[in-house]
Design a protein around this motif. Structure first.
Motif, PDB file in Angstrom:
ATOM      1  N   SER A 168       0.825  -1.212   0.000  1.00  9.97           N
ATOM      2  CA  SER A 168       0.000   0.000   0.000  1.00  9.97           C
ATOM      3  C   SER A 168       0.859   1.262   0.000  1.00  9.97           C
ATOM      4  CB  SER A 168      -0.864   0.037   1.254  1.00  9.97           C
ATOM      5  OG  SER A 168      -1.787  -0.998   1.262  1.00  9.97           O
ATOM      6  N   HIS A 169       0.215   2.374  -0.302  1.00  8.20           N
ATOM      7  CA  HIS A 169       0.836   3.695  -0.109  1.00  8.20           C
ATOM      8  C   HIS A 169       0.310   4.267   1.203  1.00  8.20           C
ATOM      9  CE1 HIS A 169       1.882   3.305  -4.286  1.00  8.20           C
ATOM     10  NE2 HIS A 169       2.486   4.489  -4.299  1.00  8.20           N
ATOM     11  N   THR A 170       1.130   5.003   1.894  1.00  8.99           N
ATOM     12  CA  THR A 170       0.646   5.699   3.091  1.00  8.99           C
ATOM     13  C   THR A 170       1.409   7.004   3.295  1.00  8.99           C
ATOM     14  OG1 THR A 170       0.239   5.586   5.477  1.00  8.99           O
ATOM     15  CG2 THR A 170       2.205   4.477   4.695  1.00  8.99           C
ATOM     16  N   THR A 171       0.715   7.938   3.950  1.00 10.24           N
ATOM     17  CA  THR A 171       1.372   9.210   4.274  1.00 10.24           C
ATOM     18  C   THR A 171       1.928   9.170   5.706  1.00 10.24           C
ATOM     19  OG1 THR A 171      -0.717  10.165   5.065  1.00 10.24           O
ATOM     20  CG2 THR A 171      -0.135  10.520   2.744  1.00 10.24           C
ATOM     21  N   HIS A 185       4.653   1.924   0.492  1.00 10.34           N
ATOM     22  CA  HIS A 185       5.286   2.998  -0.277  1.00 10.34           C
ATOM     23  C   HIS A 185       4.992   4.255   0.545  1.00 10.34           C
ATOM     24  CE1 HIS A 185       5.944   0.404  -3.709  1.00 10.34           C
ATOM     25  NE2 HIS A 185       4.677   0.025  -3.666  1.00 10.34           N
ATOM     26  N   PHE A 186       6.012   4.759   1.233  1.00 16.01           N
ATOM     27  CA  PHE A 186       5.811   5.949   2.059  1.00 16.01           C
ATOM     28  C   PHE A 186       5.854   7.171   1.141  1.00 16.01           C
ATOM     29  CE2 PHE A 186       7.460   2.685   4.895  1.00 16.01           C
ATOM     30  CZ  PHE A 186       6.494   2.716   5.891  1.00 16.01           C
ATOM     31  N   THR A 187       4.843   8.007   1.285  1.00 18.21           N
ATOM     32  CA  THR A 187       4.695   9.075   0.290  1.00 18.21           C
ATOM     33  C   THR A 187       4.188  10.367   0.935  1.00 18.21           C
ATOM     34  OG1 THR A 187       3.588   9.606  -1.796  1.00 18.21           O
ATOM     35  CG2 THR A 187       2.372   8.212  -0.314  1.00 18.21           C
ATOM     36  N   GLU A 188       4.374  11.443   0.201  1.00 19.04           N
ATOM     37  CA  GLU A 188       3.866  12.746   0.664  1.00 19.04           C
ATOM     38  C   GLU A 188       2.380  12.836   0.331  1.00 19.04           C
ATOM     39  OE1 GLU A 188       5.663  15.017   2.247  1.00 19.04           O
ATOM     40  OE2 GLU A 188       7.379  13.652   2.141  1.00 19.04           O
ATOM     41  N   ARG A 189       1.631  13.544   1.194  1.00 18.58           N
ATOM     42  CA  ARG A 189       0.184  13.650   0.993  1.00 18.58           C
ATOM     43  C   ARG A 189      -0.166  14.262  -0.370  1.00 18.58           C
ATOM     44  NH1 ARG A 189      -4.834  13.748   3.837  1.00 18.58           N
ATOM     45  NH2 ARG A 189      -3.863  12.806   5.644  1.00 18.58           N
ATOM     46  N   ASN A 210      -4.109   9.475   8.818  1.00 20.41           N
ATOM     47  CA  ASN A 210      -3.235   9.444   7.634  1.00 20.41           C
ATOM     48  C   ASN A 210      -3.971   8.861   6.433  1.00 20.41           C
ATOM     49  OD1 ASN A 210      -0.456  10.396   8.301  1.00 20.41           O
ATOM     50  ND2 ASN A 210      -0.708   8.907   9.953  1.00 20.41           N
ATOM     51  N   LEU A 211      -3.381   9.108   5.262  1.00 21.35           N
ATOM     52  CA  LEU A 211      -3.988   8.592   4.030  1.00 21.35           C
ATOM     53  C   LEU A 211      -3.322   7.250   3.687  1.00 21.35           C
ATOM     54  CD1 LEU A 211      -6.087   9.860   2.204  1.00 21.35           C
ATOM     55  CD2 LEU A 211      -4.254  10.935   0.885  1.00 21.35           C
ATOM     56  N   TYR A 212      -4.157   6.254   3.375  1.00 13.88           N
ATOM     57  CA  TYR A 212      -3.661   4.937   2.979  1.00 13.88           C
ATOM     58  C   TYR A 212      -4.379   4.567   1.679  1.00 13.88           C
ATOM     59  CZ  TYR A 212      -2.032   4.166   7.829  1.00 13.88           C
ATOM     60  OH  TYR A 212      -1.408   4.256   9.050  1.00 13.88           O
ATOM     61  N   GLY A 213      -3.716   3.810   0.807  1.00 16.81           N
ATOM     62  CA  GLY A 213      -4.404   3.389  -0.407  1.00 16.81           C
ATOM     63  C   GLY A 213      -3.699   2.262  -1.130  1.00 16.81           C
ATOM     64  N   THR A 214      -4.504   1.524  -1.880  1.00 12.53           N
ATOM     65  CA  THR A 214      -3.994   0.416  -2.695  1.00 12.53           C
ATOM     66  C   THR A 214      -3.938   0.881  -4.137  1.00 12.53           C
ATOM     67  OG1 THR A 214      -5.199  -1.098  -1.240  1.00 12.53           O
ATOM     68  CG2 THR A 214      -4.407  -1.994  -3.341  1.00 12.53           C
ATOM     69  N   SER A 215      -2.740   0.950  -4.688  1.00 13.40           N
ATOM     70  CA  SER A 215      -2.651   1.369  -6.090  1.00 13.40           C
ATOM     71  C   SER A 215      -3.021   0.192  -6.991  1.00 13.40           C
ATOM     72  CB  SER A 215      -1.239   1.862  -6.423  1.00 13.40           C
ATOM     73  OG  SER A 215      -0.344   0.780  -6.421  1.00 13.40           O
ATOM     74  N   ILE A 216      -3.536   0.522  -8.158  1.00 14.84           N
ATOM     75  CA  ILE A 216      -3.875  -0.528  -9.135  1.00 14.84           C
ATOM     76  C   ILE A 216      -2.603  -1.293  -9.488  1.00 14.84           C
ATOM     77  CG2 ILE A 216      -4.668  -0.874 -11.521  1.00 14.84           C
ATOM     78  CD1 ILE A 216      -6.482   1.655 -10.987  1.00 14.84           C
TER      79      ILE A 216
END
Ligand SMILES: Nc1ncnc2c1ncn2[C@@H]1O[C@H](COP(=O)(O)OP(=O)(O)OP(=O)(O)O)[C@@H](O)[C@H]1O
Ligand SMILES: Nc1nc2c(ncn2[C@@H]2O[C@H](COP(=O)(O)O)[C@@H](O)[C@H]2O)c(=O)[nH]1
Length: 351
Positions: A168-171, A185-189, A210-216
């Motif tokens: 996942s991606h997360t901020t 994947h640690f990422t900027e908001r 925080n924002l979390y998400g599953t990229s395609i």
């Protein structure tokens, strides 16, 4: 399977005018879905092209270029199209390899309807057809500290060639041992918000601030490796995946009690006091939704780790002691749900 397209055209010559006033570039298919005609294709003179999409709205007489989500087929020298269930078009790509020849274009699924609201435009979504015996992805949800990550690690360690983790991606900031690209994947908001806007995420949610998400891409990377994809996501994310094109198995992990959950979170020692309290507050609503929303196919109680792991393996068809069919099934929201080790839920309201 649904009906064949109302109007099928293939191998059109360059410049052919197709009755819609559309200048055809060749290799297009026309599929009627309600008031709309989806025109898929358009080859260049070298007869390869990326697959373009235009929509003719018969009620307004206008052409619309939709927002296209997902990864589309790269090149196409011709294809056939069949409408399935009035909401997605199956595309068979000519001259392609067996594992790259079937694609789906969602045109009116629940997922696409949701995305239309967010984007305020027409939306279509590509997904690659999985051929063979590939098994459904597994979505694992549950409150923070219940043991999702522990169970997933056990599974990945014992069956490394069978399962792949959707990273996942997360901020949120990385914890001590966490590696970028492995755990998250640690990422900027602002970067993540921009990627969300551009349709790169299957689902995303604001979780514990925080924002979390599953990229395609994360899910496709696992599918491409031929492994069964495991997603560790919160209940909001599970709800979005339920509404998406991804046909998955949904498992909710429940703690034996709030007190035990709190002890596990504290013993893990990765959050500040404030963060622990926030996660515990959110846990009550998550458990309520996990148990009664109808999103989940199975609820597992993680009282004893070894026992819970064994039940998880059984659910995933990996053997275990007692056949899952002999375990008690309950009906929640008209769905049969396997509940393993249900205990009277102890809630402890916080003031
Ligand atoms: N059945 C169990 N009994 C006791 N401790 C457990 C059990 N299952 C997991 N734990 C411990 O609880 C802590 C939290 O587990 P874990 O990190 O796997 O939770 P999680 O659900 O992935 O949390 P998060 O959503 O915050 O990532 C860990 O220290 C883990 O070792
Ligand atoms: N909706 C999503 N939720 C996710 C995703 N990845 C993780 N999570 C959930 O966030 C919480 C907190 O995780 P932590 O690593 O900060 O403890 C937990 O419930 C995860 O399941 C995601 O991609 N989408």
């Amino acid at each position: 399977m649904g009906e064949a397209p109302a109007f099928f055209v293939d191998n059109l010559q360059n410049g052919f005018s197709n009755g819609f006033g559309l200048k055809s570039k060749g290799f297009e298919t026309f599929t009627d879905v309600g008031d709309k005609t989806f025109v898929i294709g358009g080859a260049n003179s070298d007869s390869t092209s990326s697959v373009g999409i235009q929509i003719y709205d018969k009620s307004t007489g206008k052409w619309v270029i939709p927002t296209v989500l997902g990864t589309k087929p790269k090149t196409c020298k011709g294809h056939s199209a069949i409408l399935l269930n009035e909401d997605r078009i199956m595309i068979s790509i000519r001259g392609s390899t067996p594992d790259d020849c079937i694609w789906f274009l969602e045109v009116d699924t629940e997922y696409v309807k949701e995305q239309k609201k967010d984007f305020g435009t027409e939306v279509v979504a590509w997904s690659k057809g999985v051929t063979g015996e590939a098994e459904k992805p597994v979505v694992i949800s549950g409150p923070s500290g219940v043991g999702k990550g522990t169970l997933i690690n056990m599974l990945m360690k014992e069956f490394p060639s069978m399962f792949g983790f959707s990273v996942s991606h997360t901020t949120r900031a990385p914890r001590g041992m966490e590696k970028n690209g492995v755990h998250y994947h640690f990422t900027e908001r602002n970067v993540m918000e921009n990627d969300i806007k551009h349709g790169k995420f299957l689902e995303f949610a604001s979780v514990h601030g925080n924002l979390y998400g599953t990229s395609i891409e994360a899910v496709e990377a696992v599918a491409d490796s031929g492994k069964r994809c495991i997603l560790d996501i919160d209940v909001q994310g599970a709800r979005s995946v339920r509404a998406s094109y991804l046909d998955a198995v949904f498992i909710f992990i429940c703690p034996p009690s709030m007190r035990e959950l709190e002890e596990r979170l504290r013993a893990r020692g990765t959050e500040t006091e404030d963060q622990i309290l926030k996660r515990l507050r959110n846990a009550e609503a998550e458990i309520e939704q996990g148990e009664s929303s109808g999103i989940f196919d199975y609820i597992l109680y993680n009282h004893n780790l070894e026992e819970c792991y064994e039940n998880l393996m059984e659910l995933l068809g990996l053997g275990g002691s007692a056949p899952i069919k002999q375990k008690p099934l309950s009906k929640i929201n008209n769905k049969m749900v396997l509940i393993v080790r249900r205990k009277k839920w102890e809630t402890r309201r916080r003031t």
